[in-house]
Motif scaffolding. Structure first.
Motif, short mmCIF file in Angstrom:
data_model
loop_
_atom_site.label_atom_id
_atom_site.label_comp_id
_atom_site.label_asym_id
_atom_site.label_seq_id
_atom_site.Cartn_x
_atom_site.Cartn_y
_atom_site.Cartn_z
N LEU A 197 4.06 -9.50 1.40
CA LEU A 197 3.52 -10.15 2.59
C LEU A 197 4.41 -11.32 3.02
CD1 LEU A 197 -0.30 -10.25 1.72
CD2 LEU A 197 0.75 -9.01 3.63
N SER A 198 4.86 -12.09 2.05
CA SER A 198 5.71 -13.24 2.35
C SER A 198 7.03 -12.78 2.97
CB SER A 198 5.99 -14.03 1.07
OG SER A 198 4.80 -14.41 0.43
N GLN A 199 7.63 -11.74 2.38
CA GLN A 199 8.89 -11.22 2.89
C GLN A 199 8.74 -10.69 4.31
OE1 GLN A 199 11.89 -11.40 2.12
NE2 GLN A 199 12.77 -9.89 3.51
N SER A 200 7.60 -10.07 4.60
CA SER A 200 7.35 -9.56 5.94
C SER A 200 7.35 -10.69 6.97
CB SER A 200 6.01 -8.82 5.97
OG SER A 200 5.65 -8.45 7.28
N ILE A 201 6.71 -11.80 6.62
CA ILE A 201 6.65 -12.95 7.53
C ILE A 201 8.02 -13.57 7.69
CG2 ILE A 201 5.74 -15.30 7.79
CD1 ILE A 201 3.16 -14.30 6.46
N VAL A 202 8.73 -13.77 6.58
CA VAL A 202 10.06 -14.39 6.63
C VAL A 202 11.02 -13.53 7.45
CG1 VAL A 202 12.07 -15.05 5.25
CG2 VAL A 202 9.78 -15.69 4.48
N ALA A 203 10.96 -12.22 7.26
CA ALA A 203 11.86 -11.33 7.99
C ALA A 203 11.62 -11.42 9.50
CB ALA A 203 11.66 -9.89 7.51
N LYS A 204 10.35 -11.48 9.93
CA LYS A 204 10.04 -11.58 11.35
C LYS A 204 10.51 -12.92 11.92
CE LYS A 204 5.99 -8.54 11.10
NZ LYS A 204 6.51 -7.46 11.95
N LEU A 205 10.32 -13.99 11.15
CA LEU A 205 10.75 -15.31 11.63
C LEU A 205 12.27 -15.40 11.70
CD1 LEU A 205 8.27 -17.54 9.59
CD2 LEU A 205 8.28 -17.27 12.07
N ARG A 206 12.93 -14.88 10.67
CA ARG A 206 14.39 -15.02 10.60
C ARG A 206 15.11 -14.05 11.55
NH1 ARG A 206 15.54 -16.54 5.06
NH2 ARG A 206 15.25 -18.62 5.92
N SER A 207 14.42 -13.05 12.04
CA SER A 207 15.04 -12.11 12.97
C SER A 207 15.51 -12.80 14.24
CB SER A 207 14.07 -10.97 13.31
OG SER A 207 12.96 -11.47 14.04
N LYS A 231 7.12 -23.27 20.05
CA LYS A 231 7.34 -22.07 19.22
C LYS A 231 6.76 -22.28 17.83
CE LYS A 231 11.33 -20.34 21.75
NZ LYS A 231 12.71 -19.79 21.68
N LEU A 232 5.43 -22.33 17.79
CA LEU A 232 4.70 -22.54 16.53
C LEU A 232 4.09 -21.24 16.05
CD1 LEU A 232 2.76 -25.85 17.34
CD2 LEU A 232 4.93 -25.62 16.15
N GLU A 233 4.16 -21.02 14.75
CA GLU A 233 3.60 -19.81 14.15
C GLU A 233 2.86 -20.17 12.87
OE1 GLU A 233 3.87 -16.93 15.58
OE2 GLU A 233 5.81 -16.74 16.60
N ASN A 234 1.96 -19.27 12.43
CA ASN A 234 1.39 -19.32 11.09
C ASN A 234 1.29 -17.89 10.59
OD1 ASN A 234 -1.06 -18.19 12.10
ND2 ASN A 234 -1.77 -20.25 12.65
N HIS A 235 0.77 -17.69 9.37
CA HIS A 235 0.82 -16.33 8.83
C HIS A 235 -0.06 -15.36 9.62
CE1 HIS A 235 -3.06 -16.90 6.84
NE2 HIS A 235 -2.59 -17.94 6.18
N SER A 236 -1.00 -15.88 10.41
CA SER A 236 -1.84 -15.00 11.21
C SER A 236 -1.17 -14.61 12.53
CB SER A 236 -3.18 -15.67 11.52
OG SER A 236 -3.89 -15.92 10.33
N THR A 237 -0.42 -15.53 13.14
CA THR A 237 0.19 -15.24 14.44
C THR A 237 1.50 -14.48 14.32
OG1 THR A 237 1.34 -17.37 14.50
CG2 THR A 237 -0.87 -17.28 15.46
N VAL A 238 2.19 -14.63 13.18
CA VAL A 238 3.45 -13.89 13.01
C VAL A 238 3.19 -12.40 13.05
CG1 VAL A 238 5.33 -13.35 11.40
CG2 VAL A 238 4.61 -15.71 11.71
N ASP A 239 2.10 -11.99 12.41
CA ASP A 239 1.70 -10.58 12.41
C ASP A 239 0.17 -10.55 12.42
OD1 ASP A 239 1.07 -7.94 11.93
OD2 ASP A 239 2.69 -7.64 10.49
N SER A 240 -0.38 -10.18 13.55
CA SER A 240 -1.85 -10.22 13.70
C SER A 240 -2.54 -8.95 13.20
CB SER A 240 -2.21 -10.43 15.18
OG SER A 240 -1.64 -9.40 15.98
#
Length: 518
Positions: free
Chosen positions: A248-258, A360-369
């Motif tokens: 789950l953490s990697q999924s969020i980091v990958a989306k942010l770092r893209s 450009k603010l995100e949290n773990h819910s908004t990165v992937d809903s």
């Protein structure tokens, strides 16, 4: 006829007058030189003051934010918690079983687990898998088994301490039963001597002891670097989250770092911290009533004056103050920010100014809903995901880094994980700057903020000074210097028992999807 001494007497007045003229001449020269020196001193003072007040692009108040997106200068140091001296494995026979109940949030629990392993080593005890007091704090019953990789935890510490998942049953007088643990309440920050006397005596008497509560129950500053390195082996190597949390953490980091670099911020603008700090006055009467009620129910009675608390930096920064610090440092509205926080007290009205500066603010819910991500990031697991995302972010900024706070352990982990950049606001020195701004007419506000922030550490090796925690800064005990020699005492050991955490963690985060069933 000349009298004896008469000629000498006639020459003295002339000689004295000549000598006096010479003295006066020298005095005059010294006076002129002294006057010139005074003029030069005044000139340099004026020039120095002028330069201090004038801020040019090259001034010391400027901060190069581009450099902060990269790790800090290591100075030749790297993480290493490998034993440097004789460190025998645990004996075949132990003195008994040690149970602990780790209370508090994720940070307190990790600290307590590290202390439990060290306490077991000190007492030559068999550690029972630590219990996490999740229900009272998180309303979450995940426990150690639901959060951490148990098999890896036990295996990676096999050279340090013996660990079992539960106290085994014994057979006595033809009956099978479990050993009953004797319950003890350790003193806060107990010294090693308490464990080798009081605790050990009860363990030998009863066969098992149960230490509860177990938050901050072993002194942090111990004059034994091998004990400190054991804590680091637990904290930064053995405590590995379960595969699905890593995924789950990697999924969020990958989306942010893209989309490039990103910063993580832990906003500690929450009810429990505001009530603890006594920071009430900026809230509505109803909100103040809620905070006072919470404080009365959860903390010791103490008279707290908001203006006094804020003036000495005891209040968490408001979201707006966080935004003002970042903007003064040079970050613009294109900066991507991941927010790790619970429910912010006061709601959207406190977030609105921050959001206006940094949209450009995100949290773990908004990165992937998606439902899968949302459903699996609740309670302690959600905190664990936030922990990993903050660990892997390019920059991390805590707004309150007290000893029992989420950021406390995370700052130490980022230091160990390759000196990753941190922005740690100096609340005490920023407080008068913000107060003066609120009073109006403050020319040079951003310059004043930059000058305060220039005096902070952005993530490199630095001496640990109280009240900074060992878990926030384990340098130099858990580091070695690549260029160090044998005589210096800080050189890296020839072989590491474990790989450097950065390499291992990067590999885990990359491969966790394909190895999720391991």
């Amino acid at each position: 006829m000349r009298r004896p001494g008469e000629g000498t007497m006639l020459k003295r007045p002339y000689y004295n007058r000549h000598q006096l003229k010479q003295v006066k001449g020298l005095f005059g020269r010294f006076t002129i030189v002294a006057f010139l020196i005074v003029i030069l001193i005044i000139y340099f003072i004026v020039i120095s003051t002028t330069r201090t007040n004038y801020v040019s692009p090259e001034s010391s108040s400027e901060i190069d934010v581009e450099k902060l997106w990269n790790p800090a200068d290591s100075g030749g140091w790297r993480p290493s918690s490998t034993p440097r001296s004789n460190w025998p494995p645990p004996p075949n026979e132990s003195n008994g079983f040690l149970r602990v109940r780790c209370n508090g949030g994720l940070n307190q629990q990790r600290t307590a687990i590290c202390n439990a392993v060290l306490a077991a080593r000190i007492m030559n005890a068999t550690l029972v898998l630590p219990e996490l007091d999740a229900n009272s704090y998180w309303h979450d019953d995940s426990g150690f088994q639901g959060l951490y990789d148990v098999d890896y935890f036990i295996k990676s510490l096999r050279f340090d301490v013996r660990i079992v998942e539960s106290i085994p049953e014994i057979r006595k007088n033809g009956k099978t039963k479990k050993i009953k643990s004797f319950q003890l309440r350790p003193p806060r920050d107990a010294p090693i001597s308490w464990y080798t006397t009081t605790a050990l005596e009860k363990m030998k008497e009863h066969g098992a002891i149960y230490l509860t509560p177990f938050s901050h129950r072993l002194a942090e500053e111990i004059d034994n670097p091998e004990y400190q390195r054991l804590r680091c082996r637990v904290n930064y190597h053995a405590l590995r989250f379960k595969p699905h949390i890593m995924q789950l953490s990697q999924s969020i980091v990958a989306k942010l770092r893209s989309q490039g670099h990103f910063m993580s911020i832990h906003l500690r603008f929450e009810k429990d911290m505001l009530a603890f700090a006594g920071c009430f006055d900026i809230f509505s009467p109803h909100e103040q009533k809620v905070l006072r009620k919470y404080r009365k129910e959860n903390f010791a009675e103490k008279k707290l004056v908001y203006s006094e608390r804020r003036a000495i930096g005891k209040c968490p920064l408001t979201p707006e103050e966080v935004g003002l610090v970042l903007r003064a440092m040079g970050f613009n509205n294109s900066t991507r920010i991941y927010l790790a926080a619970g429910d912010l007290f006061g709601g959207e009205r406190f977030m609105k100014p921050f959001r206006a500066m940094f949209p450009k603010l995100e949290n773990h819910s908004t990165v992937d809903s998606s439902t899968d991500l949302t459903d699996n990031t609740q309670g302690l697991i959600g905190s664990a995901v936030d922990y990993m995302v903050c660990l892997l972010s390019d920059i991390f900024m805590p707004t309150y880094d007290g000893p029992s706070n989420f950021a406390n352990n995370l700052l130490g982990h980022r230091l160990y994980y390759g000196f990753r950049s941190n922005i740690r606001p100096d609340r005490k020195n920023l407080a008068p700057v913000f107060i003066k701004r609120e009073e109006g007419g403050f020319v040079g506000f951003e310059e004043a903020v930059r000058r305060v922030m220039r005096g902070t550490n952005f993530g490199g090796p630095h001496k640990r000074v109280s009240p900074e925690s060992f878990y926030t800064n384990s340098w130099p005990e858990c580091f070695c210097r690549v260029a160090g020699g044998e005589d210096s005492g800080d050189g890296c050991p020839p072989e590491n028992m474990m790989e450097v955490l950065e390499e291992r963690l990067e590999r885990e985060m990359t491969n966790v999807t394909s190895n999720g069933d391991e």
